[in-house]
Structure formats: C-alpha cells, structure tokens
Design a protein around this motif. Sequence first.
Motif, PDB file in Angstrom:
ATOM      1  N   SER A   1      -8.510  -1.234   0.928  1.00 37.14           N
ATOM      2  CA  SER A   1      -9.938  -1.321   1.247  1.00 37.14           C
ATOM      3  C   SER A   1     -10.283  -2.710   1.793  1.00 37.14           C
ATOM      4  CB  SER A   1     -10.799  -0.934   0.049  1.00 37.14           C
ATOM      5  OG  SER A   1     -10.808  -1.963  -0.887  1.00 37.14           O
ATOM      6  N   MET A   2      -9.598  -3.759   1.326  1.00 36.93           N
ATOM      7  CA  MET A   2      -9.877  -5.098   1.872  1.00 36.93           C
ATOM      8  C   MET A   2      -9.443  -5.181   3.332  1.00 36.93           C
ATOM      9  SD  MET A   2      -9.472  -7.820  -1.162  1.00 36.93           S
ATOM     10  CE  MET A   2     -10.762  -8.821  -0.478  1.00 36.93           C
ATOM     11  N   MET A   3      -8.267  -4.626   3.623  1.00 30.28           N
ATOM     12  CA  MET A   3      -7.768  -4.659   5.004  1.00 30.28           C
ATOM     13  C   MET A   3      -8.690  -3.888   5.945  1.00 30.28           C
ATOM     14  SD  MET A   3      -3.690  -4.225   4.736  1.00 30.28           S
ATOM     15  CE  MET A   3      -2.727  -5.340   5.709  1.00 30.28           C
ATOM     16  N   ASN A   4      -9.186  -2.770   5.479  1.00 26.70           N
ATOM     17  CA  ASN A   4     -10.078  -1.973   6.331  1.00 26.70           C
ATOM     18  C   ASN A   4     -11.390  -2.691   6.620  1.00 26.70           C
ATOM     19  OD1 ASN A   4      -8.266   0.051   6.661  1.00 26.70           O
ATOM     20  ND2 ASN A   4      -9.101   1.368   5.047  1.00 26.70           N
ATOM     21  N   GLU A   5     -11.721  -3.673   5.780  1.00 25.34           N
ATOM     22  CA  GLU A   5     -12.929  -4.472   6.004  1.00 25.34           C
ATOM     23  C   GLU A   5     -12.594  -5.786   6.709  1.00 25.34           C
ATOM     24  OE1 GLU A   5     -16.255  -3.890   5.391  1.00 25.34           O
ATOM     25  OE2 GLU A   5     -15.440  -1.868   5.242  1.00 25.34           O
ATOM     26  N   GLY A   6     -11.298  -6.002   7.005  1.00 30.83           N
ATOM     27  CA  GLY A   6     -10.880  -7.254   7.641  1.00 30.83           C
ATOM     28  C   GLY A   6     -10.935  -8.440   6.697  1.00 30.83           C
ATOM     29  N   LYS A   7     -11.048  -8.158   5.397  1.00 34.12           N
ATOM     30  CA  LYS A   7     -11.174  -9.251   4.409  1.00 34.12           C
ATOM     31  C   LYS A   7      -9.815  -9.806   4.003  1.00 34.12           C
ATOM     32  CE  LYS A   7     -15.523  -7.811   2.365  1.00 34.12           C
ATOM     33  NZ  LYS A   7     -16.068  -6.884   1.375  1.00 34.12           N
TER      34      LYS A   7
ATOM     35  N   ILE B   1       0.857  -1.200   0.000  1.00 30.50           N
ATOM     36  CA  ILE B   1       0.000   0.000   0.000  1.00 30.50           C
ATOM     37  C   ILE B   1       0.890   1.246   0.000  1.00 30.50           C
ATOM     38  CG2 ILE B   1      -1.696   1.362   1.331  1.00 30.50           C
ATOM     39  CD1 ILE B   1      -2.698  -1.306   2.558  1.00 30.50           C
ATOM     40  N   ASP B   2       1.902   1.242   0.889  1.00 33.13           N
ATOM     41  CA  ASP B   2       2.775   2.422   1.034  1.00 33.13           C
ATOM     42  C   ASP B   2       3.590   2.700  -0.226  1.00 33.13           C
ATOM     43  OD1 ASP B   2       1.787   2.665   3.554  1.00 33.13           O
ATOM     44  OD2 ASP B   2       3.515   1.741   4.556  1.00 33.13           O
ATOM     45  N   SER B   3       3.902   1.629  -0.976  1.00 31.44           N
ATOM     46  CA  SER B   3       4.733   1.821  -2.165  1.00 31.44           C
ATOM     47  C   SER B   3       3.935   2.444  -3.313  1.00 31.44           C
ATOM     48  CB  SER B   3       5.319   0.481  -2.625  1.00 31.44           C
ATOM     49  OG  SER B   3       4.304  -0.271  -3.268  1.00 31.44           O
ATOM     50  N   GLY B   4       2.634   2.567  -3.116  1.00 27.88           N
ATOM     51  CA  GLY B   4       1.782   3.148  -4.148  1.00 27.88           C
ATOM     52  C   GLY B   4       1.603   2.232  -5.349  1.00 27.88           C
ATOM     53  N   SER B   5       1.717   0.925  -5.143  1.00 24.12           N
ATOM     54  CA  SER B   5       1.569  -0.017  -6.267  1.00 24.12           C
ATOM     55  C   SER B   5       0.122  -0.022  -6.770  1.00 24.12           C
ATOM     56  CB  SER B   5       1.963  -1.432  -5.832  1.00 24.12           C
ATOM     57  OG  SER B   5       0.827  -2.171  -5.475  1.00 24.12           O
ATOM     58  N   GLU B   6      -0.057  -0.583  -7.948  1.00 24.86           N
ATOM     59  CA  GLU B   6      -1.407  -0.561  -8.549  1.00 24.86           C
ATOM     60  C   GLU B   6      -2.422  -1.345  -7.718  1.00 24.86           C
ATOM     61  OE1 GLU B   6      -1.646  -2.578 -12.262  1.00 24.86           O
ATOM     62  OE2 GLU B   6      -0.021  -3.977 -11.791  1.00 24.86           O
ATOM     63  N   ASN B   7      -1.938  -2.309  -6.914  1.00 28.56           N
ATOM     64  CA  ASN B   7      -2.853  -3.068  -6.061  1.00 28.56           C
ATOM     65  C   ASN B   7      -3.143  -2.377  -4.739  1.00 28.56           C
ATOM     66  OD1 ASN B   7      -3.337  -5.354  -7.641  1.00 28.56           O
ATOM     67  ND2 ASN B   7      -1.338  -6.235  -7.096  1.00 28.56           N
TER      68      ASN B   7
ATOM     69  N   LEU C   1      -4.641   0.312  -3.532  1.00 30.53           N
ATOM     70  CA  LEU C   1      -5.982   0.747  -3.117  1.00 30.53           C
ATOM     71  C   LEU C   1      -6.888  -0.434  -2.799  1.00 30.53           C
ATOM     72  CD1 LEU C   1      -6.857   3.821  -5.364  1.00 30.53           C
ATOM     73  CD2 LEU C   1      -6.414   3.752  -2.883  1.00 30.53           C
ATOM     74  N   MET C   2      -6.789  -1.453  -3.645  1.00 24.71           N
ATOM     75  CA  MET C   2      -7.608  -2.660  -3.433  1.00 24.71           C
ATOM     76  C   MET C   2      -7.220  -3.306  -2.090  1.00 24.71           C
ATOM     77  SD  MET C   2      -7.125  -6.233  -3.642  1.00 24.71           S
ATOM     78  CE  MET C   2      -5.815  -6.610  -4.788  1.00 24.71           C
TER      79      MET C   2
END
Length: 240
Positions: A73-79, A61-67, A69-70
């Motif tokens: 949002s999954m981590m914030n949902e615990g998914k 996430i921190d590296s700003g990779s294309e994945n 954002l996805m």
Amino acid sequence: METDVGVSTSEEANGSAAKKKPTVVFVLGGPGSGKGTQCAYIVEHFGFTHFSAGDLLRGEIDSGSENGLMIKSMMNEGKIVPSEVTVKLLQKAMEESGNEKFLIDGFPRNDENRAAFAAVTGIEPAFVLFFDCPEEEMERRILNRNQGRDDDNIETIRKRFKVFLQSSLPVVQYYESIGKVHKIDAARPVEEVFESVKAVFTSINEKVKPHGRVQQKSTLLKLQLKWKMSFLRNGVCKGY
Ligand code: UDP
Ligand code: MG
C-alpha cells in the motif's frame, strides 16, 4: 572529490579477526531516470553486485511476508517504506551475496534512510552516482516501459515525482556537500549515458591503482635486498 573505493576494515565485536567492510555505491535518480538499466551494465563491466531497494521490497510483497501488505500500500501511494524494513532487506542481501562490492539502487530515498543504513551497517558509500533527468523524459519512459508495475500509472508516478523532489533530492544534495556525488546527464540514449558512467568507474579504478603499483615496487625492492644479503652472506662464507 572523495574517491576512496578501497576496502576498509573494522574490528569484530569480539575484538579478534578484522572484518572487511564492503564497498558500496549508491545509485540515485528520479523514477525512470535509468538506474536499473545502467546498473546492469556496471555489473557486467566492473564486477559489482546490484541490489535495487524497490525490487527487494517487491520480493517481500511476493513472498507473502507479514510486512507485504503494508509495503504494497505504501508503494502504491509512492510513499517511502520505513527504513527498518528496507535496511534489513539490504543488509541480508549483502551478507548472503558473497561479494564485497555493491551497487545499491533507489536507496537512500530520504535522510532517515541514509542515517539508518549508516547506523545499522556502519557503511558509508564510497561515492554516489546521480542520474539527472527532466521530469517529462522520466514520465515518458515509465509510461512506455510496460513492466507491469502497479505504481507505473500516471497518478502514482506524479506522487513519486513529488516524493523524489521533497525527500530524495535533499539526500543527493547532502552527498554533494561532502563531495561524493558524480552527476550524470541521464536524458541521453542508454549507450551514451553508460559512456559517462564508465568514465566515472574507470577513473576511480585508476586512482586506486597507483597504490597497487607502489606496493608492487616496494615488494620488488625488498626482494632485491634479500638477494643482495644472501649474495653477501654466501660470498663471506666462501671467503671472498
Ligand atoms: N521504495 C521505498 N524505499 C526504497 C526503495 C523503494 O519505499 O528504498 C518504494 C517507494 O514507494 C517507491 C517504490 O518502492 O516509489 C518503487 O521504487 P523503485 O526504486 O523500484 O522505482 P523507481 O522510483 O526507481 O522507478
Ligand atoms: Mg528501478
């Protein structure tokens, strides 16, 4: 109990030099059960390299990779993030590390994670450490740890507990069914938990050692035989 932590070999694609397969220990347990804390101690005492799947994903996430954002949002949902993403990150980290002994913490989180890792890397874990801890204690620890993680809020924590029970515990049960789990009571103070963890790694090292001793003994016998032969040869030459 399966305790083979020896390094197995496999042929490379071109069939030439045999390539060593690394030793992997999966460290599992609910959120806040103490996986990361104990892994740091294991690294210090037993020479493993530690990878937290969650930390690798946060790095992505921190590296700003294309994945990024996805994943966020999954981590914030615990998914659970798609296996393809996590397995790739773990494989790359292992390849770049230069070590052959890895602790993988917080992975596999579901059966698909488990199967994908085996299929992509060809590695089965030597064993699994499972940190067993009641939910109230895990919740208390997470709310007190202040690591600045977006997912350490009560709403997401509850979702993570649910996913752990539904998807991750079955993975622990699978490894239990094939005799690979070392269960640790993780509801105790850090030092006490580490005493139990240390006992697991020490007993496994000890079970591996006798093999080493046997090898040493046979090398010694071979040397003795060599000396005897050369003595006889010299003796014969000298006409005794
Ligand atoms: N996560 C994931 N796959 C993994 C590891 C982590 O999808 O293999 C995600 C998942 O959303 C999880 C979050 O990252 O809730 C945090 O995981 P971590 O292991 O850092 O936290 P823990 O649950 O152990 O406190
Ligand atoms: Mg962690």
